[in-house]
Scaffold this active site. Sequence first.
Site, PDB file in Angstrom:
ATOM      1  N   SER A 144       0.865  -1.181   0.000  1.00 59.14           N
ATOM      2  CA  SER A 144       0.000   0.000   0.000  1.00 59.14           C
ATOM      3  C   SER A 144       0.896   1.224   0.000  1.00 59.14           C
ATOM      4  O   SER A 144       2.091   1.134   0.354  1.00 59.14           O
ATOM      5  CB  SER A 144      -0.854  -0.005   1.277  1.00 59.14           C
ATOM      6  OG  SER A 144      -1.496   1.244   1.472  1.00 59.14           O
ATOM      7  N   TYR A 157      -2.269  -1.320  10.372  1.00 53.76           N
ATOM      8  CA  TYR A 157      -2.209  -1.400   8.904  1.00 53.76           C
ATOM      9  C   TYR A 157      -0.867  -0.884   8.387  1.00 53.76           C
ATOM     10  O   TYR A 157      -0.208  -1.519   7.556  1.00 53.76           O
ATOM     11  CB  TYR A 157      -3.373  -0.592   8.320  1.00 53.76           C
ATOM     12  CG  TYR A 157      -3.596  -0.751   6.845  1.00 53.76           C
ATOM     13  CD1 TYR A 157      -4.406  -1.774   6.347  1.00 53.76           C
ATOM     14  CD2 TYR A 157      -3.024   0.122   5.924  1.00 53.76           C
ATOM     15  CE1 TYR A 157      -4.626  -1.915   4.977  1.00 53.76           C
ATOM     16  CE2 TYR A 157      -3.236  -0.013   4.562  1.00 53.76           C
ATOM     17  CZ  TYR A 157      -4.045  -1.031   4.095  1.00 53.76           C
ATOM     18  OH  TYR A 157      -4.257  -1.172   2.731  1.00 53.76           O
TER      19      TYR A 157
HETATM   20  P1  NAD Z   1     -11.617  -5.885  -0.115  1.00 57.45           P
HETATM   21  O1  NAD Z   1     -12.225  -5.757   1.241  1.00 57.45           O
HETATM   22  O2  NAD Z   1     -12.411  -5.538  -1.321  1.00 57.45           O
HETATM   23  O3  NAD Z   1     -11.082  -7.371  -0.334  1.00 57.45           O
HETATM   24  C1  NAD Z   1     -10.370  -8.048   0.654  1.00 57.45           C
HETATM   25  C2  NAD Z   1     -10.332  -9.510   0.305  1.00 57.45           C
HETATM   26  O4  NAD Z   1      -9.627 -10.194   1.356  1.00 57.45           O
HETATM   27  C3  NAD Z   1     -11.705 -10.154   0.216  1.00 57.45           C
HETATM   28  O5  NAD Z   1     -11.703 -11.138  -0.792  1.00 57.45           O
HETATM   29  C4  NAD Z   1     -11.859 -10.813   1.589  1.00 57.45           C
HETATM   30  O6  NAD Z   1     -12.764 -11.905   1.597  1.00 57.45           O
HETATM   31  C5  NAD Z   1     -10.440 -11.266   1.830  1.00 57.45           C
HETATM   32  N1  NAD Z   1     -10.150 -11.535   3.214  1.00 57.45           N
HETATM   33  C6  NAD Z   1     -10.325 -10.748   4.304  1.00 57.45           C
HETATM   34  N2  NAD Z   1      -9.975 -11.396   5.412  1.00 57.45           N
HETATM   35  C7  NAD Z   1      -9.548 -12.634   5.027  1.00 57.45           C
HETATM   36  C8  NAD Z   1      -9.055 -13.768   5.719  1.00 57.45           C
HETATM   37  N3  NAD Z   1      -8.924 -13.788   7.042  1.00 57.45           N
HETATM   38  N4  NAD Z   1      -8.739 -14.859   5.002  1.00 57.45           N
HETATM   39  C9  NAD Z   1      -8.885 -14.872   3.641  1.00 57.45           C
HETATM   40  N5  NAD Z   1      -9.336 -13.832   2.940  1.00 57.45           N
HETATM   41  C10 NAD Z   1      -9.665 -12.721   3.629  1.00 57.45           C
HETATM   42  O7  NAD Z   1     -10.273  -5.035  -0.021  1.00 57.45           O
HETATM   43  P2  NAD Z   1      -9.306  -4.435  -1.148  1.00 57.45           P
HETATM   44  O8  NAD Z   1      -9.404  -2.973  -1.048  1.00 57.45           O
HETATM   45  O9  NAD Z   1      -9.495  -5.100  -2.447  1.00 57.45           O
HETATM   46  O10 NAD Z   1      -7.894  -4.819  -0.523  1.00 57.45           O
HETATM   47  C11 NAD Z   1      -7.066  -5.828  -1.059  1.00 57.45           C
HETATM   48  C12 NAD Z   1      -5.637  -5.547  -0.642  1.00 57.45           C
HETATM   49  O11 NAD Z   1      -5.225  -4.302  -1.198  1.00 57.45           O
HETATM   50  C13 NAD Z   1      -5.447  -5.431   0.867  1.00 57.45           C
HETATM   51  O12 NAD Z   1      -4.228  -6.023   1.240  1.00 57.45           O
HETATM   52  C14 NAD Z   1      -5.404  -3.929   1.081  1.00 57.45           C
HETATM   53  O13 NAD Z   1      -4.682  -3.597   2.229  1.00 57.45           O
HETATM   54  C15 NAD Z   1      -4.683  -3.501  -0.161  1.00 57.45           C
HETATM   55  N6  NAD Z   1      -4.868  -2.090  -0.497  1.00 57.45           N
HETATM   56  C16 NAD Z   1      -6.104  -1.572  -0.714  1.00 57.45           C
HETATM   57  C17 NAD Z   1      -6.229  -0.235  -1.046  1.00 57.45           C
HETATM   58  C18 NAD Z   1      -7.549   0.401  -1.322  1.00 57.45           C
HETATM   59  O14 NAD Z   1      -7.589   1.631  -1.459  1.00 57.45           O
HETATM   60  N7  NAD Z   1      -8.628  -0.343  -1.446  1.00 57.45           N
HETATM   61  C19 NAD Z   1      -5.094   0.560  -1.128  1.00 57.45           C
HETATM   62  C20 NAD Z   1      -3.860  -0.007  -0.888  1.00 57.45           C
HETATM   63  C21 NAD Z   1      -3.752  -1.331  -0.588  1.00 57.45           C
END
Ligand code: NAD
Length: 262
Positions: A144, A157
């Site tokens: 991130s 985080y």
């Molecule tokens: P999201 O909530 O849409 O998806 C998260 C996914 O992780 C889902 O499929 C969920 O079921 C799964 N998950 C959660 N807990 C779990 C567990 N214990 N075991 C297995 N699966 C699990 O979130 P996102 O925004 O797509 O985030 C995905 C990644 O990207 C994360 O690591 C997040 O930190 C990172 N990220 C997101 C953003 C953003 O702005 N959305 C920015 C930077 C980084």
Amino acid sequence: MTTLRGKSAIITGSTSGIGLGIARQLAAQGASILLNGFGDAAAIDDLKRELAETYAVPVEYHPADMTQPDQIAAMVQAAIGHFGAVDILVNNAGIQHVASVETFPRERWDAVIAINLSSAFHATQAVLPGMRQRNWGRIINIASAHGLVASANKSAYVAAKHGVVGLTKVVALETATTGITCNAICPGWVLTPLVQKQIDAIAVRDAIPEAAARSALLGEKQPSGEFVTPEQLGEVAVFLCSAAANQIRGVALPVDGGWTAQ
Ligand code: NAD
């Protein structure tokens, strides 16, 4: 384009958001896909079918909980059983919790560290022996902007994501003379359920409409004023899997609309 035909990929947390976007782009290049993450069983079945039909690739699902190292190892074994190998691992599953250090619940700290950081270690440990045998592999960690800079009220985080960037560098060094690369992608804001919850919280806190909360969230950190998309991140992952990226090792690549340029 089928540049990844014959390769197989595990994408953790791919039932939603960024993970699903990456799974789509890898499938579009011909990779066999193992989905993982939580969600309604029927919806996951539909998703499996849709991806398999759209991209004409094998698609499997494993329900491993990323807080459980044994389940992570079982997921990797299941992928090897289905596809014969794991060539690409995308450590993407992640959660967020927003609270000051003084009020941060211990249980939430442990969960964020387990899912956002430790799961990447456990999955990497499980896939590396096979990748070494075949002398080819791609490990892509979804860190991130918060792997590079901090924000208040996100201690777990930010600590986890900085940890992921560090883990990425160590794995890259330990595999530096092989055909395995390990890199991190550092997205800025992407409009997924994880971020929608934060937008909703701003709307309630400041008593403003959802659209205004969305602009406020972007305006505070992301100079482009636009969300990064899961499709763009999927394309970056495909690039990191390409031969052009053979010597890209241990980087933390911002895809953040200028967030970390400030
Ligand atoms: P999201 O909530 O849409 O998806 C998260 C996914 O992780 C889902 O499929 C969920 O079921 C799964 N998950 C959660 N807990 C779990 C567990 N214990 N075991 C297995 N699966 C699990 O979130 P996102 O925004 O797509 O985030 C995905 C990644 O990207 C994360 O690591 C997040 O930190 C990172 N990220 C997101 C953003 C953003 O702005 N959305 C920015 C930077 C980084």
